[in-house]
Design a protein around this motif. Structure first.
Motif, PDB file in Angstrom:
ATOM      1  N   TRP A 223       0.837  -1.207   0.000  1.00 44.17           N
ATOM      2  CA  TRP A 223       0.000   0.000   0.000  1.00 44.17           C
ATOM      3  C   TRP A 223       0.868   1.252   0.000  1.00 44.17           C
ATOM      4  O   TRP A 223       0.634   2.197  -0.771  1.00 44.17           O
ATOM      5  CB  TRP A 223      -0.908  -0.015   1.223  1.00 44.17           C
ATOM      6  CG  TRP A 223      -1.869   1.137   1.286  1.00 44.17           C
ATOM      7  CD1 TRP A 223      -3.108   1.204   0.710  1.00 44.17           C
ATOM      8  CD2 TRP A 223      -1.665   2.387   1.954  1.00 44.17           C
ATOM      9  NE1 TRP A 223      -3.695   2.427   0.980  1.00 44.17           N
ATOM     10  CE2 TRP A 223      -2.831   3.165   1.742  1.00 44.17           C
ATOM     11  CE3 TRP A 223      -0.629   2.911   2.713  1.00 44.17           C
ATOM     12  CZ2 TRP A 223      -2.973   4.452   2.264  1.00 44.17           C
ATOM     13  CZ3 TRP A 223      -0.761   4.197   3.231  1.00 44.17           C
ATOM     14  CH2 TRP A 223      -1.914   4.952   3.013  1.00 44.17           C
ATOM     15  N   LEU A 224       1.893   1.256   0.839  1.00 46.13           N
ATOM     16  CA  LEU A 224       2.810   2.398   0.889  1.00 46.13           C
ATOM     17  C   LEU A 224       3.557   2.557  -0.438  1.00 46.13           C
ATOM     18  O   LEU A 224       3.695   3.670  -0.955  1.00 46.13           O
ATOM     19  CB  LEU A 224       3.821   2.216   2.035  1.00 46.13           C
ATOM     20  CG  LEU A 224       3.286   2.286   3.456  1.00 46.13           C
ATOM     21  CD1 LEU A 224       4.398   1.939   4.449  1.00 46.13           C
ATOM     22  CD2 LEU A 224       2.736   3.674   3.744  1.00 46.13           C
ATOM     23  N   GLY A 225       4.036   1.435  -0.990  1.00 45.13           N
ATOM     24  CA  GLY A 225       4.813   1.486  -2.219  1.00 45.13           C
ATOM     25  C   GLY A 225       3.995   1.960  -3.411  1.00 45.13           C
ATOM     26  O   GLY A 225       4.448   2.799  -4.193  1.00 45.13           O
ATOM     27  N   ALA A 226       2.781   1.433  -3.561  1.00 44.55           N
ATOM     28  CA  ALA A 226       1.936   1.811  -4.695  1.00 44.55           C
ATOM     29  C   ALA A 226       1.562   3.287  -4.643  1.00 44.55           C
ATOM     30  O   ALA A 226       1.604   3.995  -5.661  1.00 44.55           O
ATOM     31  CB  ALA A 226       0.671   0.946  -4.724  1.00 44.55           C
ATOM     32  N   HIS A 227       1.202   3.777  -3.458  1.00 47.44           N
ATOM     33  CA  HIS A 227       0.844   5.182  -3.329  1.00 47.44           C
ATOM     34  C   HIS A 227       2.054   6.089  -3.569  1.00 47.44           C
ATOM     35  O   HIS A 227       1.916   7.176  -4.146  1.00 47.44           O
ATOM     36  CB  HIS A 227       0.236   5.457  -1.956  1.00 47.44           C
ATOM     37  CG  HIS A 227      -1.202   5.077  -1.857  1.00 47.44           C
ATOM     38  ND1 HIS A 227      -1.624   3.793  -1.593  1.00 47.44           N
ATOM     39  CD2 HIS A 227      -2.345   5.814  -2.020  1.00 47.44           C
ATOM     40  CE1 HIS A 227      -2.945   3.750  -1.571  1.00 47.44           C
ATOM     41  NE2 HIS A 227      -3.413   4.961  -1.827  1.00 47.44           N
ATOM     42  N   SER A 228       3.230   5.640  -3.141  1.00 50.00           N
ATOM     43  CA  SER A 228       4.446   6.426  -3.380  1.00 50.00           C
ATOM     44  C   SER A 228       4.755   6.499  -4.870  1.00 50.00           C
ATOM     45  O   SER A 228       5.115   7.562  -5.393  1.00 50.00           O
ATOM     46  CB  SER A 228       5.634   5.804  -2.637  1.00 50.00           C
ATOM     47  OG  SER A 228       5.423   5.810  -1.237  1.00 50.00           O
ATOM     48  N   ALA A 229       4.615   5.360  -5.575  1.00 50.29           N
ATOM     49  CA  ALA A 229       4.884   5.327  -7.009  1.00 50.29           C
ATOM     50  C   ALA A 229       3.912   6.221  -7.769  1.00 50.29           C
ATOM     51  O   ALA A 229       4.303   6.967  -8.680  1.00 50.29           O
ATOM     52  CB  ALA A 229       4.798   3.896  -7.524  1.00 50.29           C
ATOM     53  N   ILE A 230       2.634   6.157  -7.410  1.00 49.96           N
ATOM     54  CA  ILE A 230       1.621   6.961  -8.087  1.00 49.96           C
ATOM     55  C   ILE A 230       1.836   8.449  -7.816  1.00 49.96           C
ATOM     56  O   ILE A 230       1.693   9.290  -8.710  1.00 49.96           O
ATOM     57  CB  ILE A 230       0.208   6.526  -7.650  1.00 49.96           C
ATOM     58  CG1 ILE A 230      -0.086   5.110  -8.169  1.00 49.96           C
ATOM     59  CG2 ILE A 230      -0.852   7.505  -8.141  1.00 49.96           C
ATOM     60  CD1 ILE A 230      -1.334   4.492  -7.586  1.00 49.96           C
ATOM     61  N   ARG A 231       2.214   8.774  -6.612  1.00 50.00           N
ATOM     62  CA  ARG A 231       2.391  10.188  -6.244  1.00 50.00           C
ATOM     63  C   ARG A 231       3.626  10.808  -6.894  1.00 50.00           C
ATOM     64  O   ARG A 231       3.568  11.931  -7.400  1.00 50.00           O
ATOM     65  CB  ARG A 231       2.495  10.315  -4.730  1.00 50.00           C
ATOM     66  CG  ARG A 231       2.692  11.752  -4.262  1.00 50.00           C
ATOM     67  CD  ARG A 231       2.731  11.846  -2.754  1.00 50.00           C
ATOM     68  NE  ARG A 231       2.933  13.226  -2.323  1.00 50.00           N
ATOM     69  CZ  ARG A 231       3.057  13.599  -1.045  1.00 50.00           C
ATOM     70  NH1 ARG A 231       2.970  12.700  -0.074  1.00 50.00           N
ATOM     71  NH2 ARG A 231       3.241  14.865  -0.746  1.00 50.00           N
ATOM     72  N   PHE A 232       4.734  10.066  -6.901  1.00 52.98           N
ATOM     73  CA  PHE A 232       5.995  10.648  -7.357  1.00 52.98           C
ATOM     74  C   PHE A 232       6.391  10.233  -8.773  1.00 52.98           C
ATOM     75  O   PHE A 232       7.307  10.810  -9.350  1.00 52.98           O
ATOM     76  CB  PHE A 232       7.122  10.288  -6.381  1.00 52.98           C
ATOM     77  CG  PHE A 232       6.885  10.803  -4.985  1.00 52.98           C
ATOM     78  CD1 PHE A 232       6.951  12.160  -4.708  1.00 52.98           C
ATOM     79  CD2 PHE A 232       6.581   9.928  -3.947  1.00 52.98           C
ATOM     80  CE1 PHE A 232       6.724  12.629  -3.427  1.00 52.98           C
ATOM     81  CE2 PHE A 232       6.357  10.389  -2.662  1.00 52.98           C
ATOM     82  CZ  PHE A 232       6.421  11.750  -2.397  1.00 52.98           C
TER      83      PHE A 232
END
Length: 258
Positions: A223-232
């Protein structure tokens, strides 16, 4: 029947590895290159390691794929051929694993992990920035079937690094952004994980307590990784992908040959 008895420290370390693997897998793939060696080191036999890892990995890949789907970065209808082919490949690969000896798997898994890490290190990631899917024509469907069957089979047979193979091969086969690439890679990883998991359960090669525990940590990491990838976006994905591959390649080469 294999009896698993882990001390609290080892269990905690496996969960910490799962958290990191979930984050990495959601961004660049390759989470299994952390969890599989960790489970083997903890003393699980290869067949049980692969099955338990599939259970844990299914938590993480499901979380990541749902996240990308909700952000409209994965279209099940467009990639229908990939889904079917990946499921078939994963089933065949997992069935073959059951006929391989423990000694063979002990020798095979480290070699597979090293080859995947080295391959990923020299692969090129997508350079397209727009979030448009490639044209859905006959050539694209053939690519989907061949890619899905081969990578699904590999995931069922071995597993570690499949997500990285998806990320790298997507860049080679399709012109699309890194975010669409990640959405496809993580979603197909879930398909092969889930099909392979069902097969491993039927064969009796899963430790449910350990798999579920690690799976919860994998889920949070994903969850943390996917949101980080989408955001940045690509400015975050590229360095994470390259860093992970370099570290894993060096680590595995050191353990295997030095």
């Amino acid at each position: 029947m294999f009896e698993l008895a882990l001390d609290p420290t080892t269990w905690a370390l496996l969960c910490a590895v799962a958290l990191a693997a979930g984050f990495i897998d959601a961004v660049a793939g390759g989470g299994g290159m952390l969890t599989v060696p960790a489970l083997l080191t903890a003393g699980l036999p290869p067949h049980l390691t692969l099955g338990t890892n599939k259970l844990a990995a299914s938590f993480g890949s499901l979380t990541a794929s749902i996240t990308y789907f909700r952000k409209q970065l994965f279209s099940p209808r467009f990639w229908a051929a990939s889904i079917i082919a990946t499921a078939i490949g994963a089933l065949l690969g997992t069935l073959i694993v059951d006929y391989l000896s423990i000694e063979f798997l002990n020798k095979l898994l480290p070699v597979v992990i090293i080859l995947v890490a080295c391959y990923s290190l020299f692969g090129n990631l997508s350079t397209v920035e727009h979030d448009n899917l490639p044209p859905l024509n006959r050539a694209t469907k053939i690519k989907q079937w061949l890619q899905g069957l081969s990578l699904g089979f590999f995931d069922g047979l071995a597993g570690p690094g499949t997500g990285t193979f998806w990320t790298a091969s997507n860049s080679l086969l399709y012109k699309m952004s890194l975010l669409l690439n990640c959405g496809l890679a993580r979603s197909m990883n879930f398909v092969s994980n889930f099909v392979s998991l069902i097969t491993f359960v039927a064969l009796g090669h899963v430790n449910f307590l350990l798999g579920i525990t690690m799976g919860l940590f994998l889920m949070f990491g994903a969850w943390l990784g996917a949101h980080s990838a989408i955001r940045f976006g690509s400015k975050f994905i590229r360095p994470v992908f390259n860093t992970v591959v370099i570290i894993l390649a060096l680590k595995l080469i050191y353990e295997a040959y030095l």
